[in-house]
Enzyme design. Structure first.
Site, PDB file in Angstrom:
ATOM      1  N   GLY A  20       0.167  -1.378  -0.244  1.00 25.38           N
ATOM      2  CA  GLY A  20       0.173   0.418  -0.085  1.00 25.38           C
ATOM      3  C   GLY A  20       0.976   1.529  -0.303  1.00 25.38           C
ATOM      4  O   GLY A  20       2.021   1.148   0.809  1.00 25.38           O
ATOM      5  N   GLN A  25      -5.094  -8.812  -2.328  1.00 24.17           N
ATOM      6  CA  GLN A  25      -5.290  -7.736  -1.343  1.00 24.17           C
ATOM      7  C   GLN A  25      -7.093  -7.500  -0.809  1.00 24.17           C
ATOM      8  O   GLN A  25      -7.080  -7.000  -0.217  1.00 24.17           O
ATOM      9  CB  GLN A  25      -5.108  -6.230  -1.443  1.00 24.17           C
ATOM     10  CG  GLN A  25      -2.804  -6.456  -2.123  1.00 24.17           C
ATOM     11  CD  GLN A  25      -2.839  -7.052  -2.926  1.00 24.17           C
ATOM     12  OE1 GLN A  25      -3.900  -7.728  -4.099  1.00 24.17           O
ATOM     13  NE2 GLN A  25      -1.765  -6.266  -3.530  1.00 24.17           N
ATOM     14  N   ASP A  60      -1.340   4.665  -6.429  1.00 23.22           N
ATOM     15  CA  ASP A  60       0.371   4.854  -5.873  1.00 23.22           C
ATOM     16  C   ASP A  60       0.498   5.825  -6.486  1.00 23.22           C
ATOM     17  O   ASP A  60       2.298   6.010  -6.105  1.00 23.22           O
ATOM     18  CB  ASP A  60       1.082   3.167  -6.808  1.00 23.22           C
ATOM     19  CG  ASP A  60       0.538   2.386  -5.598  1.00 23.22           C
ATOM     20  OD1 ASP A  60      -1.191   1.801  -6.366  1.00 23.22           O
ATOM     21  OD2 ASP A  60       0.834   1.226  -4.627  1.00 23.22           O
TER      22      ASP A  60
HETATM   23  C1  RUB Z   1      -1.413  -1.503  -3.675  1.00 21.99           C
HETATM   24  C2  RUB Z   1      -2.875   0.223  -4.445  1.00 21.99           C
HETATM   25  C3  RUB Z   1      -3.246   0.294  -3.201  1.00 21.99           C
HETATM   26  C4  RUB Z   1      -2.633   1.861  -3.111  1.00 21.99           C
HETATM   27  C5  RUB Z   1      -3.600   2.918  -2.163  1.00 21.99           C
HETATM   28  O1  RUB Z   1      -0.997  -1.713  -4.243  1.00 21.99           O
HETATM   29  O2  RUB Z   1      -2.489  -0.537  -5.485  1.00 21.99           O
HETATM   30  O3  RUB Z   1      -4.466   0.509  -3.893  1.00 21.99           O
HETATM   31  O4  RUB Z   1      -1.525   1.594  -2.813  1.00 21.99           O
HETATM   32  O5  RUB Z   1      -2.812   3.840  -1.704  1.00 21.99           O
HETATM   33  P1  RUB Z   1       0.222  -3.142  -3.428  1.00 21.99           P
HETATM   34  P2  RUB Z   1      -2.885   4.653  -0.323  1.00 21.99           P
HETATM   35  O6  RUB Z   1      -0.459  -4.018  -2.863  1.00 21.99           O
HETATM   36  O7  RUB Z   1       0.988  -3.907  -4.616  1.00 21.99           O
HETATM   37  O8  RUB Z   1       1.203  -2.655  -2.271  1.00 21.99           O
HETATM   38  O9  RUB Z   1      -1.752   3.088   0.559  1.00 21.99           O
HETATM   39  O10 RUB Z   1      -1.789   6.051  -0.501  1.00 21.99           O
HETATM   40  O11 RUB Z   1      -4.629   3.590  -0.055  1.00 21.99           O
END
Ligand code: RUB
Length: 354
Positions: free
Chosen positions: A50, A197, A238
């Site tokens: 995230g 996720q 992201d």
């Molecule tokens: C995570 C993803 C989330 C963003 C949210 O991808 O795409 O939607 O990161 O951002 P991964 P925020 O699980 O591959 O890291 O942290 O700002 O809510």
């Protein structure tokens, strides 16, 4: 900082303790990060993920380096650059490391100042996400008033809750705020292949908070939107380019296309630290992470004996490709919900935030 509803915190020994997201929703385990290498590894192996939390772990990682290398600025910088390169797409990572490196450059007491700065970044995120929650929930209320409905159906993709950015998340913040305001809200949770996720993290968060939700296979959203069963789509991001194009978890673009075809408002929620002001065009310029094809071949789950297992779902010998993110063009985005208000996804409006 305390550990309730936080993905990361400093423990009594001054180490960084994080929820190990690889075990959710089956086990709530934590992992202790003592060194910059630990921070780097935890970002790469998805212990933490995230955009927001990656940025926080990176910031604390620079503090851990300062502690480990006893203030030796060259060694700290080297470790910081390794952390900066640990994943390519979420810009919060680079943003946080760069902010920490400014402290390293100026400070005479590097470990203490880095610790204070990393805590400040995390504390700022708490305020940012609260604001995003309030502004996003105002949108929910205005859609409900306009449509004259008493129940609201939100659709979200991936996980952008408190596991992704402290304290209340980006995309999930307006949902948590809606619950606080007594709004009858139900969330369609995209499972979010290949790492799921949505199925494993967003559903876990919502269940814990007592918010009504239904997990859907990733291909279901278009049908639901066509049938009038979705009032709004919201995701995190992201990296958002200066022209308003937004990178988020792979599959977000398809939701935005379906939303536009069905007149469903499509919002991205993000702190200002997720804008990449140096990136002019998201579709052509954002670096998209390509992850191991094993994440496509293998599904993680729990067996009847309660053991977490990876099982193969594809034939041995078939190849897969695993793009971690895609970019939703600005023209498909209704608005960007930030701590500074709702920003139009265009160069002019985004430029004013800098
Ligand atoms: C995570 C993803 C989330 C963003 C949210 O991808 O795409 O939607 O990161 O951002 P991964 P925020 O699980 O591959 O890291 O942290 O700002 O809510």
């Amino acid at each position: 900082m305390n550990s309730q509803y936080k993905a990361i915190w400093l423990n009594d020994n001054g180490d960084l303790e994080v929820i190990d997201q690889r075990y959710l929703p089956f086990e709530k385990k934590t992992r202790i990060l003592k060194t910059a290498y630990d921070a780097c590894e935890s970002i790469q192996d998805m212990t933490v993920r995230g955009a927001g939390v990656i940025g926080n772990v990176a910031a604390f990682g620079v503090y851990l380096a300062a502690r480990e290398f006893d203030g030796d600025k060259d060694q700290i910088k080297q470790a910081a650059m390794k952390i900066r390169e640990s994943r390519p797409t979420a810009v919060n990572l680079m943003w946080a490391v760069d902010r920490m490196l400014q402290i390293v450059a100026q400070s005479d007491d590097v470990a203490a100042d880095c610790k204070a700065e990393a805590i400040a970044i995390a504390d700022e995120d708490v305020l940012r996400t609260q604001k995003i929650g309030e502004i996003g929930c105002d949108i929910i209320e205005s859609i409900m008033a306009e449509k004259k409905i008493n129940q609201f159906n939100m659709l979200t993709h991936c996980n952008a809750g408190w596991l992704a950015i402290v304290d209340s998340g980006s995309a999930l913040a307006p949902i948590y705020e809606a619950q606080k305001r007594g709004i009858d809200i139900h969330v369609w949770v995209d499972e979010t292949r290949p790492r799921n996720q949505g199925a494993s993290l967003t559903s876990w968060e919502l269940l814990d908070a007592g918010i009504k939700h239904t997990i859907i296979p990733d291909n279901t959203g278009g049908h639901l939107m066509q049938q009038g069963m979705v009032d709004m789509v919201i995701t995190g991001a992201d990296r958002v380019a200066r022209n308003g194009d937004a990178a988020n978890k792979i599959g977000t673009y398809l939701k935005a296309l379906a939303a536009q075809d069905n007149d469903v408002p499509f919002y991205i929620a993000l702190p200002i630290s997720t804008f990449d002001f140096a990136c002019e065009n998201g579709v052509s310029d954002i670096d998209i992470e390509i992850r191991s094809e094993d994440e496509v071949h293998l599904m993680r789950g729990i067996d009847e004996n309660g053991h977490i297992q990876n099982i193969r779902i594809t034939p041995e010998g078939s190849h897969a490709i695993n793009y971690g993110f895609d970019v939703t063009p600005a023209r498909l985005i209704t608005g960007l919900i930030t701590e500074a208000g709702i920003i139009a996804p265009n160069k002019n409006a985004i430029g004013k935030l800098k």
